[in-house]
Design an enzyme around this catalytic site. Structure first.
Site, short mmCIF file in Angstrom:
data_model
loop_
_atom_site.label_atom_id
_atom_site.label_comp_id
_atom_site.label_asym_id
_atom_site.label_seq_id
_atom_site.Cartn_x
_atom_site.Cartn_y
_atom_site.Cartn_z
N ARG A 35 -0.83 -18.41 -41.74
CA ARG A 35 -1.88 -17.39 -41.57
C ARG A 35 -2.94 -17.84 -40.55
O ARG A 35 -4.13 -17.58 -40.74
CB ARG A 35 -2.58 -17.05 -42.88
CG ARG A 35 -1.79 -16.18 -43.83
CD ARG A 35 -1.84 -14.70 -43.41
NE ARG A 35 -0.88 -13.94 -44.21
CZ ARG A 35 -1.21 -13.25 -45.30
NH1 ARG A 35 -2.44 -13.20 -45.71
NH2 ARG A 35 -0.28 -12.61 -45.97
N ARG A 39 -7.79 -12.69 -40.83
CA ARG A 39 -9.15 -12.17 -41.00
C ARG A 39 -10.26 -13.21 -40.92
O ARG A 39 -11.42 -12.84 -40.78
CB ARG A 39 -9.25 -11.42 -42.33
CG ARG A 39 -8.58 -10.07 -42.27
CD ARG A 39 -8.34 -9.51 -43.65
NE ARG A 39 -7.40 -10.37 -44.37
CZ ARG A 39 -6.87 -10.06 -45.55
NH1 ARG A 39 -7.21 -8.95 -46.15
NH2 ARG A 39 -6.02 -10.88 -46.13
N ARG A 48 -7.84 -5.83 -35.16
CA ARG A 48 -7.37 -5.14 -36.36
C ARG A 48 -8.08 -3.80 -36.54
O ARG A 48 -7.45 -2.81 -36.92
CB ARG A 48 -7.63 -6.06 -37.56
CG ARG A 48 -7.35 -5.52 -38.92
CD ARG A 48 -5.88 -5.56 -39.24
NE ARG A 48 -5.67 -5.09 -40.62
CZ ARG A 48 -5.73 -3.83 -40.99
NH1 ARG A 48 -5.98 -2.87 -40.10
NH2 ARG A 48 -5.55 -3.49 -42.25
N ASP A 85 4.89 -9.24 -40.50
CA ASP A 85 4.78 -9.44 -41.95
C ASP A 85 6.17 -9.46 -42.55
O ASP A 85 7.11 -8.87 -41.99
CB ASP A 85 3.94 -8.34 -42.61
CG ASP A 85 3.51 -8.76 -44.01
OD1 ASP A 85 2.53 -9.53 -44.12
OD2 ASP A 85 4.18 -8.38 -44.98
N TYR A 161 8.61 -7.68 -54.15
CA TYR A 161 7.74 -6.58 -53.70
C TYR A 161 8.50 -5.25 -53.72
O TYR A 161 7.94 -4.21 -54.08
CB TYR A 161 7.21 -6.86 -52.29
CG TYR A 161 6.22 -8.00 -52.26
CD1 TYR A 161 4.87 -7.79 -52.54
CD2 TYR A 161 6.63 -9.30 -51.96
CE1 TYR A 161 3.96 -8.84 -52.53
CE2 TYR A 161 5.73 -10.36 -51.94
CZ TYR A 161 4.40 -10.12 -52.22
OH TYR A 161 3.50 -11.16 -52.22
O1 CP3 Z 1 -0.46 -16.05 -38.83
C1 CP3 Z 1 0.57 -15.93 -39.51
O2 CP3 Z 1 0.85 -16.69 -40.48
C2 CP3 Z 1 1.61 -14.91 -39.11
C3 CP3 Z 1 1.58 -13.64 -39.74
C4 CP3 Z 1 1.93 -13.45 -41.22
C5 CP3 Z 1 1.30 -12.45 -42.01
N1 CP3 Z 1 1.91 -12.42 -43.22
C6 CP3 Z 1 0.18 -11.61 -41.56
C7 CP3 Z 1 -0.63 -10.87 -42.55
C8 CP3 Z 1 2.91 -14.05 -42.02
C9 CP3 Z 1 3.85 -15.20 -41.69
C10 CP3 Z 1 2.91 -13.38 -43.28
C11 CP3 Z 1 3.82 -13.69 -44.39
C12 CP3 Z 1 3.68 -12.99 -45.67
N2 CP3 Z 1 3.33 -11.69 -45.88
C13 CP3 Z 1 4.01 -13.56 -46.93
C14 CP3 Z 1 4.56 -14.96 -47.14
C15 CP3 Z 1 3.53 -16.03 -47.05
C16 CP3 Z 1 2.47 -15.94 -48.10
O3 CP3 Z 1 1.30 -15.69 -47.70
O4 CP3 Z 1 2.76 -16.13 -49.28
C17 CP3 Z 1 3.78 -12.59 -47.92
C18 CP3 Z 1 3.97 -12.76 -49.40
C19 CP3 Z 1 3.35 -11.40 -47.25
C20 CP3 Z 1 3.04 -10.08 -47.86
C21 CP3 Z 1 1.64 -9.68 -47.65
N3 CP3 Z 1 1.11 -9.36 -46.42
C22 CP3 Z 1 0.63 -9.51 -48.63
C23 CP3 Z 1 0.80 -9.77 -50.12
C24 CP3 Z 1 -0.52 -9.10 -47.96
C25 CP3 Z 1 -1.83 -8.67 -48.60
C26 CP3 Z 1 -2.67 -9.82 -48.96
C27 CP3 Z 1 -3.61 -10.14 -47.84
O5 CP3 Z 1 -3.77 -11.32 -47.53
O6 CP3 Z 1 -4.19 -9.18 -47.33
C28 CP3 Z 1 -0.22 -9.04 -46.57
C29 CP3 Z 1 -1.14 -8.66 -45.47
C30 CP3 Z 1 -1.23 -9.55 -44.27
N4 CP3 Z 1 -0.17 -10.17 -43.64
C31 CP3 Z 1 -2.42 -9.85 -43.54
C32 CP3 Z 1 -2.05 -10.67 -42.47
C33 CP3 Z 1 -2.94 -11.22 -41.38
C34 CP3 Z 1 -3.81 -9.31 -43.85
C35 CP3 Z 1 -3.85 -7.84 -43.65
C36 CP3 Z 1 -4.99 -7.35 -42.76
O7 CP3 Z 1 -5.30 -7.93 -41.71
O8 CP3 Z 1 -5.53 -6.31 -43.12
#
Ligand code: CP3
Length: 355
Positions: A35, A39, A48, A85, A161
């Site tokens: 990540r 944010r 975003r 994602d 999910y």
């Molecule tokens: O920078 C990076 O790591 C690359 C991008 C990336 C994202 N998600 C962007 C993201 C990667 C590799 C992921 C993987 C991901 N997504 C996982 C596996 C890793 C982990 O964190 O356990 C999972 C389970 C998801 C599913 C997911 N995506 C959830 C549950 C959520 C909501 C929770 C949250 O943090 O908001 C997301 C959203 C998400 N994916 C965001 C980002 C930057 C935030 C959303 C936003 O910017 O509004």
């Protein structure tokens, strides 16, 4: 079309990250952070805000490229991870996926028997075409010493999910299906194995130089469940990837797998494992590093705290693991409240390490 030649030659690469994940000890540990785009960065929040929804951002190659590059510009990581994602895969298979503000992902509700007939590979690559375009753009725009990581979720985690329709704390809906009707659940996992391998192969063809499989909920499985729903599908994906690209470095992240990290490292065929913060680095050096490279595993909350607490633990992880193939990373992703200055201090610590 002729078979593409190997797009990478990890044996000859000068990229620190690719050396480490393919088993070499490097002058200093390469680093990147899960990540790392997100944010906690004001410039991410700005992009975003103008992108529309979160999925709109994932499917906008120009903006996805920009947010992938943002942390590299600031902190000089050795690897960039494609911005996307794990839930774009269920979307591309035909499930409705949206990210509600403050609620996380919401997928169309699905009872077991209803879900499978609605899914298919028919429009899969068309829907994911913008992601492949992002990879192609990054291939051109990344600094030459920075490696590009592609990724996908592992079948079990993505299924949790898809079945629940949202994130859950205990993964109960997917477990109930897997334990109550293993044959039916296996069909969903088989579809995800095929889709995930196809998706990653396209990312590699577009320019990804290594791939990571995120199995965030691996630790919620029983021991037998871990074997069947984590190790077996991962091994099947790795086999498909390696039959096409034998030298492609594959990193697996079976979060909270505990002692099962060892079976995972021995039987999935991955080149590297990413460790969650609960794994003792000294144990990992002895139990895992002979066989695979390791990546990890600073607790992301320590980067919220910063200061000595963060620095002391980061140094001890590095000390324990730098004698073997090692990539410094977090044990899970950055949280939004992480101070940028703490990320800068951590990055400087790694960059200043000389052997
Ligand atoms: O920078 C990076 O790591 C690359 C991008 C990336 C994202 N998600 C962007 C993201 C990667 C590799 C992921 C993987 C991901 N997504 C996982 C596996 C890793 C982990 O964190 O356990 C999972 C389970 C998801 C599913 C997911 N995506 C959830 C549950 C959520 C909501 C929770 C949250 O943090 O908001 C997301 C959203 C998400 N994916 C965001 C980002 C930057 C935030 C959303 C936003 O910017 O509004």
């Amino acid at each position: 079309m002729t078979e593409p030649t190997q797009p990478f030659a990890t044996s000859q690469t000068s990229k620190r990250f690719l050396k480490a994940v393919s088993g070499q000890v490097t002058d200093r540990p390469p680093f990147w952070f899960m990540r790392q785009a997100g944010r906690y960065l004001p410039e991410y929040r700005a992009v975003r805000a103008k992108a529309g929804s979160f999925l709109d951002l994932c499917f906008n190659p120009e903006l996805a490229e920009e947010v992938t590059l943002q942390p590299i510009r600031r902190f000089g990581m050795d690897a960039a991870i494609l911005f996307s994602d794990i839930l774009v895969v269920p979307y591309a298979l035909g499930q409705n996926v949206r990210f509600a503000e403050g609620e996380g992902p919401l997928l169309s509700p699905t009872a077991d028997a209803v879900l499978l007939p609605r899914l298919g590979l028919g429009h899969f690559h068309d829907r994911l075409a913008p992601v492949y375009e992002t990879v192609r753009r990054l291939k051109v725009s990344l600094p030459p010493e920075v490696a590009l990581i592609g990724f996908a979720g592992s079948p079990w985690t993505v299924a949790t999910y898809m079945v629940a329709g949202r994130g859950t704390s205990d993964q109960a809906p997917a477990k109930d299906w897997a334990f109550g009707d293993a044959g039916g659940f296996q069909r969903l996992i088989d579809l995800l194995v095929e889709a995930t391998a196809e998706y990653l192969l396209r990312q590699v063809e577009a320019g990804a130089e290594a791939v990571q499989l995120f199995d965030t909920w691996a630790g919620s499985l029983s021991a037998a469940g871990f074997e069947r729903w984590c190790i077996a599908p991962t091994a099947a994906i790795v086999k498909k990837l390696k039959s096409r690209f034998p030298d492609l470095p594959v990193i697996g992240f079976p979060r909270h797998a505990g002692v099962q990290y060892q079976a995972y490292a021995e039987r999935t065929g991955v080149d590297a494992v990413s460790l969650d913060p609960s794994v003792p680095p000294v144990w990992a050096a002895a139990a895992l590093q002979e066989r695979v490279a390791v990546q990890g595993n600073l607790d992301p909350r320590l980067v919220v705290a910063g200061g000595d607490a963060m620095m002391v633990e980061a140094r001890s992880i590095i000390e324990a693991l730098r004698g073997g193939p090692f990539v410094f990373n977090l044990g899970h992703g950055f949280v939004p409240e992480t101070p940028v200055a703490h990320v800068a201090a951590l990055s400087d610590l790694i960059k200043e390490l000389a052997r």
